[in-house]
Enzyme design. Structure first.
Site, PDB file in Angstrom:
ATOM      1  CD  GLN A  18      47.329  35.467 105.643  1.00 24.46           C
ATOM      2  OE1 GLN A  18      47.387  36.690 105.581  1.00 24.46           O
ATOM      3  NE2 GLN A  18      47.158  34.822 106.791  1.00 24.46           N
ATOM      4  CG  ASN A  19      53.020  31.102 105.012  1.00 24.79           C
ATOM      5  OD1 ASN A  19      52.874  32.198 105.554  1.00 24.79           O
ATOM      6  ND2 ASN A  19      52.948  29.966 105.675  1.00 24.79           N
ATOM      7  CB  VAL A  20      55.137  34.117  99.128  1.00 28.70           C
ATOM      8  CG1 VAL A  20      53.864  34.956  99.104  1.00 28.70           C
ATOM      9  CG2 VAL A  20      56.201  34.793  99.999  1.00 28.70           C
TER      10      VAL A  20
ATOM     11  CG  HIS B 171      49.135  37.011 100.176  1.00 25.27           C
ATOM     12  ND1 HIS B 171      49.329  37.255 101.525  1.00 25.27           N
ATOM     13  CD2 HIS B 171      47.871  37.437  99.910  1.00 25.27           C
ATOM     14  CE1 HIS B 171      48.236  37.794 102.031  1.00 25.27           C
ATOM     15  NE2 HIS B 171      47.342  37.910 101.076  1.00 25.27           N
TER      16      HIS B 171
ATOM     17  CB  CYS C 259      58.007  40.119  82.083  1.00 22.70           C
ATOM     18  SG  CYS C 259      56.800  39.679  80.802  1.00 22.70           S
TER      19      CYS C 259
ATOM     20  CB  CYS D 186      60.867  38.776  79.727  1.00 22.06           C
ATOM     21  SG  CYS D 186      59.642  37.521  79.291  1.00 22.06           S
TER      22      CYS D 186
ATOM     23  CG  ASN E 266      47.530  33.212 116.033  1.00 21.65           C
ATOM     24  OD1 ASN E 266      48.412  33.003 115.221  1.00 21.65           O
ATOM     25  ND2 ASN E 266      47.437  34.358 116.687  1.00 21.65           N
TER      26      ASN E 266
ATOM     27  N   GLY F  99      48.458  34.512 120.683  1.00 22.77           N
ATOM     28  CA  GLY F  99      48.335  35.959 120.684  1.00 22.77           C
ATOM     29  C   GLY F  99      47.078  36.449 119.996  1.00 22.77           C
TER      30      GLY F  99
ATOM     31  CB  CYS G 254      50.288  26.154 114.794  1.00 18.93           C
ATOM     32  SG  CYS G 254      51.787  26.596 113.918  1.00 18.93           S
TER      33      CYS G 254
END
Length: 245
Positions: free
Chosen positions: A40-42, A60, A68, A127, A199, A201, A217
């Protein structure tokens, strides 16, 4: 949308380096224990740790590409250089902060909050591809899924396929608060695939009664990697060495 806050937030993203978790997963892939990775990290850190892009799905998106409204892709480093050229006063501000060893807190979407300074003089170039096509387009955004947005259909379909064809499923360091992540573990559970959550929590999937290990982790993956991986080549040895840096 690319603007002054995104321009200021990009240098810390570009300067970030992979940690022990990233290198552990890359080592586990290199030695045949992990076959596919959905993140999920970008921040691009999995690919920067050496994880092969053909086996990596950035669900993601990534901050290292901008697009553009017409879908034209631009390398973020290249676009950052264009922004610097067109905004010399902002470039000087960034250089001054770097010289002082200062930095602004970067949000998950790559923006920063900067109080007390107007953004009105910041210039966003059009662009280049649109210009070549005789059109001026200055609405340019990082190639990521923003809060409230939807994962592109092709990525959604690929993520579901990867789970459906996997023989087991490991979830690492996520609460699965977003449905795009939760539906993957839900699918694995429905198909009765061996599944484990690593994980600290609570997570959204706790109601599924899936086995969960509450450990850091980084330390857990490091220990597993050192136990399982017996490097036979230079790259494998380098990855193991990265775990102790």
């Amino acid at each position: 949308m690319i603007r002054a806050r995104s321009y200021l937030g990009y240098p810390p993203v570009r300067a970030a380096r992979p940690n022990v978790s990233h290198y552990s997963l890359t080592a586990l892939h290199h030695h045949g224990f992990v076959h596919k990775l959905i993140t999920q990290n970008v921040d691009g850190l999995h690919s920067r740790s050496g994880f092969p892009m053909e086996d990596l799905l950035e669900l993601h998106g990534t901050l290292f590409v901008v697009r553009c409204r017409h879908g034209h892709e631009i390398d973020r480093d290249e676009f950052q250089n264009i922004l610097s050229t067109m905004n010399p006063s902002w470039k000087a501000f960034v250089d001054e902060m770097a010289a002082k060893g200062e930095s602004l807190r970067t949000n998950p979407d790559g923006d920063v909050e900067l109080e007390g300074r107007s953004y009105h003089d910041f210039v966003v170039p059009p662009c280049p591809t649109c210009q070549n096509e005789g059109r001026i387009e200055t609405i340019i955004k990082p190639d990521i899924v923003f809060f409230g947005g939807s994962v592109p259909e092709h990525k959604k379909e690929r993520s579901l396929y990867e789970v459906e064809t996997a023989n087991r499923f490991l979830v690492i360091a996520t609460t699965m608060a977003t449905y795009s992540a939760y539906r993957l573990i839900q699918l694995a559970h429905e198909q009765k695939k061996p599944t484990l959550i690593l994980n600290l929590g609570p997570t959204r999937a706790d109601n599924l009664e899936i086995t969960k290990i509450e450990l850091s982790c980084g330390e857990a993956l490091k220990a597993v990697t050192k136990t399982l991986c017996l490097p036979q080549d230079t790259w494998g040895k380098e990855l193991l060495e990265k775990l102790d840096e």
